[in-house]
Design a protein around this motif. Structure first.
Motif, PDB file in Angstrom:
ATOM      1  N   ASN A 188     -10.845 -18.422  10.497  1.00  0.00           N
ATOM      2  CA  ASN A 188     -10.310 -17.288   9.734  1.00  0.00           C
ATOM      3  C   ASN A 188     -11.093 -16.014  10.017  1.00  0.00           C
ATOM      4  N   ARG A 189     -12.389 -16.117  10.233  1.00  0.00           N
ATOM      5  CA  ARG A 189     -13.193 -14.937  10.563  1.00  0.00           C
ATOM      6  C   ARG A 189     -12.697 -14.312  11.868  1.00  0.00           C
ATOM      7  N   HIS A 242      -5.144 -13.887   7.611  1.00  0.00           N
ATOM      8  CA  HIS A 242      -5.153 -13.328   6.260  1.00  0.00           C
ATOM      9  C   HIS A 242      -5.145 -11.795   6.269  1.00  0.00           C
ATOM     10  N   ALA A 243      -5.567 -11.188   7.374  1.00  0.00           N
ATOM     11  CA  ALA A 243      -5.577  -9.719   7.463  1.00  0.00           C
ATOM     12  C   ALA A 243      -4.182  -9.137   7.312  1.00  0.00           C
ATOM     13  N   VAL A 244      -3.134  -9.875   7.702  1.00  0.00           N
ATOM     14  CA  VAL A 244      -1.771  -9.335   7.595  1.00  0.00           C
ATOM     15  C   VAL A 244      -1.326  -9.194   6.146  1.00  0.00           C
ATOM     16  N   VAL A 245      -1.931  -9.963   5.252  1.00  0.00           N
ATOM     17  CA  VAL A 245      -1.581  -9.852   3.830  1.00  0.00           C
ATOM     18  C   VAL A 245      -2.008  -8.479   3.314  1.00  0.00           C
ATOM     19  N   HIS A 246      -3.077  -7.948   3.879  1.00  0.00           N
ATOM     20  CA  HIS A 246      -3.641  -6.696   3.389  1.00  0.00           C
ATOM     21  C   HIS A 246      -3.184  -5.474   4.174  1.00  0.00           C
ATOM     22  N   HIS A 278      -9.510  -9.885  14.355  1.00  0.00           N
ATOM     23  CA  HIS A 278      -8.512  -9.466  15.333  1.00  0.00           C
ATOM     24  C   HIS A 278      -7.204  -9.009  14.671  1.00  0.00           C
ATOM     25  N   GLY A 279      -7.263  -8.737  13.361  1.00  0.00           N
ATOM     26  CA  GLY A 279      -6.093  -8.218  12.652  1.00  0.00           C
ATOM     27  C   GLY A 279      -5.012  -9.250  12.416  1.00  0.00           C
TER      28      GLY A 279
END
Length: 176
Positions: free
Chosen positions: A161-162, A171-175, A167-168
């Motif tokens: 996950n890190r 979980h980054a897409v949720v934000h 790399h966007g």
């Protein structure tokens, strides 16, 4: 993006880069180059672990109670882990007012790799523990192995996950 740049989902009336997700506030995180990517990865993995654990435990309990063979029990557990993992993400995204179709796309993008990694690791550990899949629901071996396998899956999925967040992806897409 530096830490002075507002987060894309900053809430009006709030100071600093905080935002709502899944019914609770988080500090801004997970931006490429940000210093708190590991904290974000841990939070994302805990979120994933929640859905995976619910599905995994339910699948193992139902499969064991129904006398399913190991392959069928594992398949049921994996399927339910994905269902609950996606459902938990969608609950938060839908709560933010997104339409169902968009929420599903976000859940799929955010959680697929994380859930898959967690399930591969979790089930590999369960298979590797002698007698774990043959233990009954009243056996400490069953519950101890399941708890241990989820803990190992958590630890080994945090770096996944890190990397995704840095790399966007994931979980980054949720934000975003």
């Amino acid at each position: 993006m530096d830490h002075q740049t507002p987060h894309p989902v900053e809430q009006p009336g709030r100071r600093g880069p905080a935002h709502q997700h899944a019914g609770h506030a988080h500090a801004a995180h997970g931006r490429p180059g940000g210093g708190n990517g590991w904290r974000t990865a841990v939070r994302a993995t805990l979120h994933c672990l929640t859905g995976c654990a619910v599905g995994e435990v339910l699948g193992m309990v139902v499969g064991t109670a129904a006398g399913l063979d190991n392959a069928a029990t594992i398949a049921l557990s994996v399927a339910l882990a994905f269902v609950f993992g996606y459902a938990f993400t969608m609950r938060g995204v839908l709560g933010a007012g997104l339409p169902v179709r968009r929420a599903l796309k976000i859940a799929l993008a955010a959680d697929t790799v994380s859930i898959a990694a967690m399930e591969i690791i979790d089930n590999a550990v369960m298979v590797a523990v002698p007698g774990a899949l043959h233990a009954g629901l009243a056996d400490v071996l069953f519950w101890g192995s399941l708890t241990f396998s989820l803990a190992v899956a958590f630890v080994l999925t945090v770096p996944v996950n890190r990397w995704l967040i840095s790399h966007g992806r994931g979980h980054a897409v949720v934000h975003a």
